[in-house]
Design a protein around this motif. Structure first.
Motif, PDB file in Angstrom:
ATOM      1  N   VAL A   1     -32.197  12.437  80.733  1.00  0.00           N
ATOM      2  CA  VAL A   1     -32.045  13.310  79.569  1.00  0.00           C
ATOM      3  C   VAL A   1     -30.584  13.404  79.147  1.00  0.00           C
ATOM      4  O   VAL A   1     -30.264  13.456  77.943  1.00  0.00           O
ATOM      5  N   VAL A   2     -29.669  13.405  80.099  1.00  0.00           N
ATOM      6  CA  VAL A   2     -28.243  13.461  79.770  1.00  0.00           C
ATOM      7  C   VAL A   2     -27.726  12.098  79.348  1.00  0.00           C
ATOM      8  O   VAL A   2     -26.943  11.966  78.400  1.00  0.00           O
ATOM      9  N   ALA A   3     -28.160  11.035  80.024  1.00  0.00           N
ATOM     10  CA  ALA A   3     -27.619   9.691  79.775  1.00  0.00           C
ATOM     11  C   ALA A   3     -28.016   9.152  78.407  1.00  0.00           C
ATOM     12  O   ALA A   3     -27.200   8.524  77.721  1.00  0.00           O
ATOM     13  N   THR A   4     -29.244   9.409  77.983  1.00  0.00           N
ATOM     14  CA  THR A   4     -29.725   8.811  76.730  1.00  0.00           C
ATOM     15  C   THR A   4     -28.958   9.300  75.505  1.00  0.00           C
ATOM     16  O   THR A   4     -28.421   8.487  74.751  1.00  0.00           O
ATOM     17  N   PRO A   5     -28.855  10.609  75.257  1.00  0.00           N
ATOM     18  CA  PRO A   5     -28.077  11.042  74.087  1.00  0.00           C
ATOM     19  C   PRO A   5     -26.584  10.743  74.224  1.00  0.00           C
ATOM     20  O   PRO A   5     -25.901  10.539  73.217  1.00  0.00           O
ATOM     21  N   THR A   6     -26.078  10.705  75.464  1.00  0.00           N
ATOM     22  CA  THR A   6     -24.661  10.371  75.644  1.00  0.00           C
ATOM     23  C   THR A   6     -24.388   8.939  75.217  1.00  0.00           C
ATOM     24  O   THR A   6     -23.377   8.650  74.565  1.00  0.00           O
ATOM     25  N   PHE A   7     -25.283   8.035  75.559  1.00  0.00           N
ATOM     26  CA  PHE A   7     -25.104   6.642  75.147  1.00  0.00           C
ATOM     27  C   PHE A   7     -25.232   6.498  73.631  1.00  0.00           C
ATOM     28  O   PHE A   7     -24.495   5.726  73.003  1.00  0.00           O
ATOM     29  N   VAL A   8     -26.163   7.245  73.030  1.00  0.00           N
ATOM     30  CA  VAL A   8     -26.299   7.217  71.569  1.00  0.00           C
ATOM     31  C   VAL A   8     -25.026   7.748  70.913  1.00  0.00           C
ATOM     32  O   VAL A   8     -24.534   7.181  69.921  1.00  0.00           O
ATOM     33  N   ALA A   9     -24.468   8.829  71.451  1.00  0.00           N
ATOM     34  CA  ALA A   9     -23.225   9.389  70.913  1.00  0.00           C
ATOM     35  C   ALA A   9     -22.076   8.402  71.051  1.00  0.00           C
ATOM     36  O   ALA A   9     -21.263   8.249  70.132  1.00  0.00           O
ATOM     37  N   TYR A  10     -22.002   7.723  72.190  1.00  0.00           N
ATOM     38  CA  TYR A  10     -20.949   6.718  72.391  1.00  0.00           C
ATOM     39  C   TYR A  10     -21.076   5.580  71.382  1.00  0.00           C
ATOM     40  O   TYR A  10     -20.070   5.137  70.796  1.00  0.00           O
ATOM     41  N   SER A  11     -22.282   5.106  71.145  1.00  0.00           N
ATOM     42  CA  SER A  11     -22.492   4.022  70.190  1.00  0.00           C
ATOM     43  C   SER A  11     -22.131   4.454  68.771  1.00  0.00           C
ATOM     44  O   SER A  11     -21.513   3.696  68.010  1.00  0.00           O
ATOM     45  N   TYR A  12     -22.489   5.673  68.414  1.00  0.00           N
ATOM     46  CA  TYR A  12     -22.185   6.182  67.080  1.00  0.00           C
ATOM     47  C   TYR A  12     -20.681   6.309  66.869  1.00  0.00           C
ATOM     48  O   TYR A  12     -20.148   5.877  65.838  1.00  0.00           O
TER      49      TYR A  12
ATOM     50  N   VAL B   1     -14.849   8.140  78.526  1.00  0.00           N
ATOM     51  CA  VAL B   1     -15.506   9.229  79.265  1.00  0.00           C
ATOM     52  C   VAL B   1     -16.996   9.258  78.952  1.00  0.00           C
ATOM     53  O   VAL B   1     -17.844   9.401  79.853  1.00  0.00           O
ATOM     54  N   LEU B   2     -17.333   9.106  77.670  1.00  0.00           N
ATOM     55  CA  LEU B   2     -18.751   9.092  77.289  1.00  0.00           C
ATOM     56  C   LEU B   2     -19.472   7.900  77.903  1.00  0.00           C
ATOM     57  O   LEU B   2     -20.610   8.025  78.373  1.00  0.00           O
ATOM     58  N   ALA B   3     -18.821   6.729  77.894  1.00  0.00           N
ATOM     59  CA  ALA B   3     -19.444   5.550  78.488  1.00  0.00           C
ATOM     60  C   ALA B   3     -19.665   5.745  79.986  1.00  0.00           C
ATOM     61  O   ALA B   3     -20.719   5.362  80.525  1.00  0.00           O
ATOM     62  N   THR B   4     -18.697   6.355  80.660  1.00  0.00           N
ATOM     63  CA  THR B   4     -18.836   6.602  82.097  1.00  0.00           C
ATOM     64  C   THR B   4     -19.981   7.555  82.393  1.00  0.00           C
ATOM     65  O   THR B   4     -20.781   7.332  83.320  1.00  0.00           O
ATOM     66  N   ILE B   5     -20.084   8.629  81.598  1.00  0.00           N
ATOM     67  CA  ILE B   5     -21.169   9.597  81.811  1.00  0.00           C
ATOM     68  C   ILE B   5     -22.528   8.959  81.549  1.00  0.00           C
ATOM     69  O   ILE B   5     -23.506   9.219  82.271  1.00  0.00           O
ATOM     70  N   ALA B   6     -22.602   8.095  80.523  1.00  0.00           N
ATOM     71  CA  ALA B   6     -23.873   7.445  80.195  1.00  0.00           C
ATOM     72  C   ALA B   6     -24.361   6.558  81.335  1.00  0.00           C
ATOM     73  O   ALA B   6     -25.576   6.426  81.559  1.00  0.00           O
ATOM     74  N   PHE B   7     -23.442   5.948  82.068  1.00  0.00           N
ATOM     75  CA  PHE B   7     -23.841   5.104  83.199  1.00  0.00           C
ATOM     76  C   PHE B   7     -23.939   5.888  84.516  1.00  0.00           C
ATOM     77  O   PHE B   7     -24.665   5.481  85.421  1.00  0.00           O
ATOM     78  N   LEU B   8     -23.208   6.990  84.621  1.00  0.00           N
ATOM     79  CA  LEU B   8     -23.152   7.726  85.882  1.00  0.00           C
ATOM     80  C   LEU B   8     -24.354   8.638  86.088  1.00  0.00           C
ATOM     81  O   LEU B   8     -24.884   8.740  87.207  1.00  0.00           O
TER      82      LEU B   8
END
Length: 212
Positions: free
Chosen positions: A152-163, A97-104
């Motif tokens: 603004v939404v995609a950047t921290p979401t991708f960081v959260a997914y990576s973490y 879900v996080l990966a999808t939001i980061a790209f969407l």
């Protein structure tokens, strides 16, 4: 903007839920294996099973091997691997879900940019090709705002997914380490069965008679 706002709320909720779950599931693997080793050396498998089952987290779920402690080493290894595979979906839950939001969300921002530009050029067309800066500013503002919001939404979401992915990989490594150690403990704790005889008793007596 509403879909982007909804994605941000979902992203925050998923991140907090996964962070709390992984925090509860994390244990000190070294101390856990050390305590389990002392119990298994005494061949107190009931206490070892109770200790493992009472420990939170997926690392302790490999207690299935303790139940079959008399099985061959290859079978114990298969049991540990199967138990670890069953825990993988629980650890990776909602990460997609996080990966999808980061790209969407950047795509949603781009869609808002296109909509804003269409609005701006629609204003120009309705004015016969002439429009003031004030009339164009609404569409340009909309396009820039949606693009910024998506990033603004995609950047921290991708960081959260990576973490979270890194945390999951670390936990999978701990499970693999614990499985290898427990299989080794169970096989090494088995008592030696039988006494090795290098020479049959009858042959020994006959050889003594020949010497006499």
């Amino acid at each position: 903007m509403w879909p982007i706002a909804a994605c941000s709320i979902i992203s925050i909720a998923v991140f907090l839920e996964r962070l709390f779950y992984l925090h509860r599931a994390t244990i000190h693997v070294g101390e856990f294996l050390k305590g389990l080793s002392n119990i298994i050396r005494r061949r107190n498998f009931a206490e070892a099973l109770h200790e493992s089952a009472g420990t939170p987290g997926p690392v302790a779920r490999i207690h299935a091997a303790i139940i079959r402690h008399d099985a061959p080493r290859s079978e114990l290894r298969d049991i540990v691997q199967e138990a670890a595979q069953l825990e993988v979906p629980k650890l990776e839950r909602f990460l997609g879900v996080l990966a999808t939001i980061a790209f969407l969300t950047p795509l949603l921002g781009l869609l808002g940019t296109v909509a804003g530009m269409i609005d701006a050029f629609g204003t120009v067309a309705s004015s016969g090709g002439y429009a003031s800066v004030t009339e164009l500013s609404s569409g340009v503002y909309k396009s820039l705002l949606t693009t910024a919001a998506g990033l603004v939404v995609a950047t921290p979401t991708f960081v959260a997914y990576s973490y979270l992915s890194a945390r999951v990989n670390t936990m999978l490594h701990d499970m693999e380490r614990a499985g290898i150690e427990i299989v080794h403990m169970l096989t090494e704790s088995r008592p030696l069965s039988g006494i090795i005889s290098f020479q049959p008793a009858e042959e020994s007596v006959q050889s003594d008679a020949r010497i006499d």
